[in-house]
Scaffold this motif. Structure first.
Motif, mmCIF file in Angstrom:
data_model
loop_
_atom_site.group_PDB
_atom_site.id
_atom_site.type_symbol
_atom_site.label_atom_id
_atom_site.label_comp_id
_atom_site.label_asym_id
_atom_site.label_seq_id
_atom_site.Cartn_x
_atom_site.Cartn_y
_atom_site.Cartn_z
ATOM 1 N N THR A 124 0.821 -1.212 0.000
ATOM 2 C CA THR A 124 0.000 0.000 0.000
ATOM 3 C C THR A 124 0.856 1.264 0.000
ATOM 4 O OG1 THR A 124 -0.133 -0.155 2.420
ATOM 5 C CG2 THR A 124 -1.952 -1.103 1.149
ATOM 6 N N PRO A 125 0.309 2.383 -0.463
ATOM 7 C CA PRO A 125 1.059 3.652 -0.479
ATOM 8 C C PRO A 125 1.380 4.110 0.937
ATOM 9 C CG PRO A 125 -0.884 3.767 -1.893
ATOM 10 C CD PRO A 125 -1.015 2.513 -1.087
ATOM 11 N N PRO A 126 2.354 5.002 1.081
ATOM 12 C CA PRO A 126 2.703 5.513 2.410
ATOM 13 C C PRO A 126 1.489 6.092 3.125
ATOM 14 C CG PRO A 126 4.320 6.204 0.794
ATOM 15 C CD PRO A 126 3.204 5.556 0.019
ATOM 16 N N GLY A 127 1.334 5.723 4.374
ATOM 17 C CA GLY A 127 0.187 6.190 5.143
ATOM 18 C C GLY A 127 0.622 7.026 6.323
ATOM 19 N N VAL A 128 -0.100 6.867 7.427
ATOM 20 C CA VAL A 128 0.159 7.651 8.629
ATOM 21 C C VAL A 128 1.416 7.136 9.320
ATOM 22 C CG1 VAL A 128 -0.781 8.389 10.845
ATOM 23 C CG2 VAL A 128 -2.302 8.062 8.877
ATOM 24 N N ALA A 129 2.192 8.047 9.850
ATOM 25 C CA ALA A 129 3.395 7.685 10.597
ATOM 26 C C ALA A 129 3.411 8.459 11.909
ATOM 27 C CB ALA A 129 4.649 7.991 9.789
ATOM 28 N N ILE A 130 3.984 7.854 12.916
ATOM 29 C CA ILE A 130 4.188 8.515 14.197
ATOM 30 C C ILE A 130 5.685 8.780 14.310
ATOM 31 C CG2 ILE A 130 3.984 8.314 16.701
ATOM 32 C CD1 ILE A 130 1.610 6.497 16.297
ATOM 33 N N ALA A 261 8.390 -7.862 15.435
ATOM 34 C CA ALA A 261 9.739 -7.275 15.440
ATOM 35 C C ALA A 261 9.920 -6.229 14.355
ATOM 36 C CB ALA A 261 10.784 -8.378 15.277
ATOM 37 N N LEU A 262 9.007 -6.177 13.398
ATOM 38 C CA LEU A 262 9.100 -5.160 12.347
ATOM 39 C C LEU A 262 9.119 -3.749 12.930
ATOM 40 C CD1 LEU A 262 6.712 -6.559 9.584
ATOM 41 C CD2 LEU A 262 9.142 -6.029 9.283
ATOM 42 N N VAL A 263 8.402 -3.545 14.032
ATOM 43 C CA VAL A 263 8.340 -2.200 14.609
ATOM 44 C C VAL A 263 9.697 -1.790 15.177
ATOM 45 C CG1 VAL A 263 7.639 -2.879 16.957
ATOM 46 C CG2 VAL A 263 6.928 -0.670 16.038
ATOM 47 N N VAL A 264 10.464 -2.760 15.683
ATOM 48 C CA VAL A 264 11.796 -2.454 16.209
ATOM 49 C C VAL A 264 12.737 -2.073 15.068
ATOM 50 C CG1 VAL A 264 13.718 -3.321 17.576
ATOM 51 C CG2 VAL A 264 11.391 -4.063 18.096
ATOM 52 N N ALA A 265 12.687 -2.870 13.979
ATOM 53 C CA ALA A 265 13.518 -2.556 12.809
ATOM 54 C C ALA A 265 13.098 -1.224 12.194
ATOM 55 C CB ALA A 265 13.409 -3.683 11.782
ATOM 56 N N ASP A 266 11.799 -0.961 12.197
ATOM 57 C CA ASP A 266 11.284 0.293 11.655
ATOM 58 C C ASP A 266 11.787 1.482 12.472
ATOM 59 O OD1 ASP A 266 9.920 2.055 10.087
ATOM 60 O OD2 ASP A 266 7.916 1.444 10.721
ATOM 61 N N ALA A 267 11.802 1.333 13.782
ATOM 62 C CA ALA A 267 12.282 2.413 14.651
ATOM 63 C C ALA A 267 13.771 2.669 14.450
ATOM 64 C CB ALA A 267 11.997 2.065 16.111
ATOM 65 N N ALA A 268 14.510 1.614 14.057
ATOM 66 C CA ALA A 268 15.950 1.775 13.840
ATOM 67 C C ALA A 268 16.265 2.399 12.485
ATOM 68 C CB ALA A 268 16.650 0.419 13.952
ATOM 69 N N TYR A 269 15.260 2.432 11.588
ATOM 70 C CA TYR A 269 15.472 3.026 10.260
ATOM 71 C C TYR A 269 15.019 4.488 10.315
ATOM 72 C CZ TYR A 269 15.424 3.573 5.192
ATOM 73 O OH TYR A 269 15.668 4.001 3.900
ATOM 74 N N PRO A 271 15.365 7.237 8.366
ATOM 75 C CA PRO A 271 14.851 8.051 7.258
ATOM 76 C C PRO A 271 13.330 8.109 7.171
ATOM 77 C CG PRO A 271 16.719 6.779 6.512
ATOM 78 C CD PRO A 271 16.388 6.284 7.892
ATOM 79 N N GLY A 272 12.604 7.125 7.728
ATOM 80 C CA GLY A 272 11.149 7.157 7.657
ATOM 81 C C GLY A 272 10.553 5.770 7.765
ATOM 82 N N PRO A 273 9.220 5.627 7.598
ATOM 83 C CA PRO A 273 8.565 4.316 7.680
ATOM 84 C C PRO A 273 9.223 3.303 6.743
ATOM 85 C CG PRO A 273 6.931 6.055 7.626
ATOM 86 C CD PRO A 273 8.255 6.711 7.353
ATOM 87 N N MET A 274 9.630 2.195 7.276
ATOM 88 C CA MET A 274 10.432 1.227 6.542
ATOM 89 C C MET A 274 9.665 0.503 5.442
ATOM 90 S SD MET A 274 12.685 -1.855 8.199
ATOM 91 C CE MET A 274 11.209 -2.651 8.849
ATOM 92 N N LEU A 275 8.438 0.082 5.750
ATOM 93 C CA LEU A 275 7.693 -0.717 4.789
ATOM 94 C C LEU A 275 7.333 0.052 3.519
ATOM 95 C CD1 LEU A 275 5.278 -2.824 7.045
ATOM 96 C CD2 LEU A 275 7.490 -3.461 6.085
#
Length: 334
Positions: A124-130, A261-269, A271-275
């Motif tokens: 899906t296209p980029p959505g909401v990010a915190i 665990a995706l949320v942990v990897a996402d927090a470590a990236y 530049p922005g939302p990883m997926l």
């Protein structure tokens, strides 16, 4: 450099394998001494501990700016875990699936749902990010926490003991002895895995760069197989000591934990939302993981409830589907 990377990769894999065996034995001892369900211990304790390589590896990959390696590892590891499930069933003459309780179907269903959410996040296209973390990975992690709460509130705490036919419950009778030594061994093995995992990520990234292979494929194959080594050795060790529920719970629980665990990897990236930035080819790995878990779920339910072998998808079918999934990932060129 390439030869050094291969040696580091192999050495780290050996450490992870040793720690996986220790986790299985210590986990079974914890279940016996505390009188806990082997399914519960397999899903929550062993499943989370054997997923430590994925967490440490993928955080390292994200920090290094390689989100494709991180996501490919998690998706590919979920695929590899189902291949491991088929292997241990074949190794023990199709006696594993009929020997476990039906409660594993709940964990498998949740793992399938979480993987589907992650796959949708890729497509899906980029959505909401915190901040810089995507809302999709936060929702997946929240759903995993909800699954844990759901299992704790299961009838009698026995994950489906109300089945219409008798099935093994996997619960252990408390035995005398101190619990602390088993907990310490379990914790030490988890720390060994946590320390060796970043070496796997760095060496795999160097090997991929030297060989000119896309990170998506490397993550879903070589790195996923390496970080799934604890699941493999822990599952084999658990089955050998008769803790079938511990083995199967470890594999399905690890798949659910991988998605959280995706949320942990996402927090470590940073530049922005990883997926939203990874290659869409990861969706192929996600769909393949869902297919494999669906086949394993059907085999588990048939083997546990009906005991009709002719209706049970064979473990060989699961292995063929795994190889087909790897070929599909390779075909995307990602």
């Amino acid at each position: 450099m390439a030869a050094t990377s291969v040696l580091v990769f192999v050495a780290a894999g050996v450490l992870v394998a040793w720690a996986g065996v220790t986790l299985a034995r210590a986990g079974d001892e914890i279940a016996r001494r505390a009188g806990l369900s082997r399914l519960l211990v397999g899903v929550l304790l062993v499943g989370a501990a054997t997923s430590l390589p994925e967490i440490a590896t993928d955080v390292s990959a994200s920090l290094a700016g390689s989100p494709d390696l991180a996501v490919g590892d998690l998706m590919g590891s979920s695929m590899a875990n189902m291949a491991i499930l088929a292997l241990i069933d074949l190794m023990h003459r199709h006696q594993v699936w009929p020997a476990v309780e039906i409660g594993h179907a709940r964990v498998a269903s949740v793992a399938i749902g979480l993987t589907a959410l992650a796959t949708l996040g890729v497509l899906t296209p980029p959505g909401v990010a915190i901040g810089w973390v995507g809302l999709d990975t936060i929702v997946i992690a929240g759903a995993y926490v909800a699954m844990v709460a759901w299992m704790r509130r299961s009838p009698s705490g026995r994950f489906g003991s109300s089945s219409l036919i008798p099935v093994p419950t996997g619960w252990s009778k408390p035995t005398r002895g101190e619990l602390r030594p088993a907990v310490l061994r379990f914790g030490f093995a988890a720390l060994v895995i946590l320390g060796a995992a970043p070496l796997l990520a760095n060496s795999a990234q160097e090997i991929a760069a030297a060989a000119g292979i896309a990170e998506t494929f490397v993550g879903a194959t070589m790195l996923a197989l390496a970080t799934s080594a604890p699941e493999l050795v822990a599952a084999v060790a658990a089955v050998r000591i008769g803790a079938h529920d511990l083995a199967v719970g470890n594999l399905f629980g690890s798949n659910a934990f991988n998605m959280a665990a995706l949320v942990v990897a996402d927090a470590a990236y940073l530049p922005g939302p990883m997926l939203t930035v990874v290659d869409p080819g990861h969706a192929v790995a996600g769909v393949s993981a869902i297919l494999l878990m669906g086949l394993a779920l059907a085999a588990l339910v048939h083997g546990t409830e009906t005991r009709l072998r002719r209706l049970e998808p064979d473990a060989l079918v699961l292995l063929v589907a795994y190889l087909g999934g790897l070929f599909a990932i390779w075909s995307t060129g990602a």
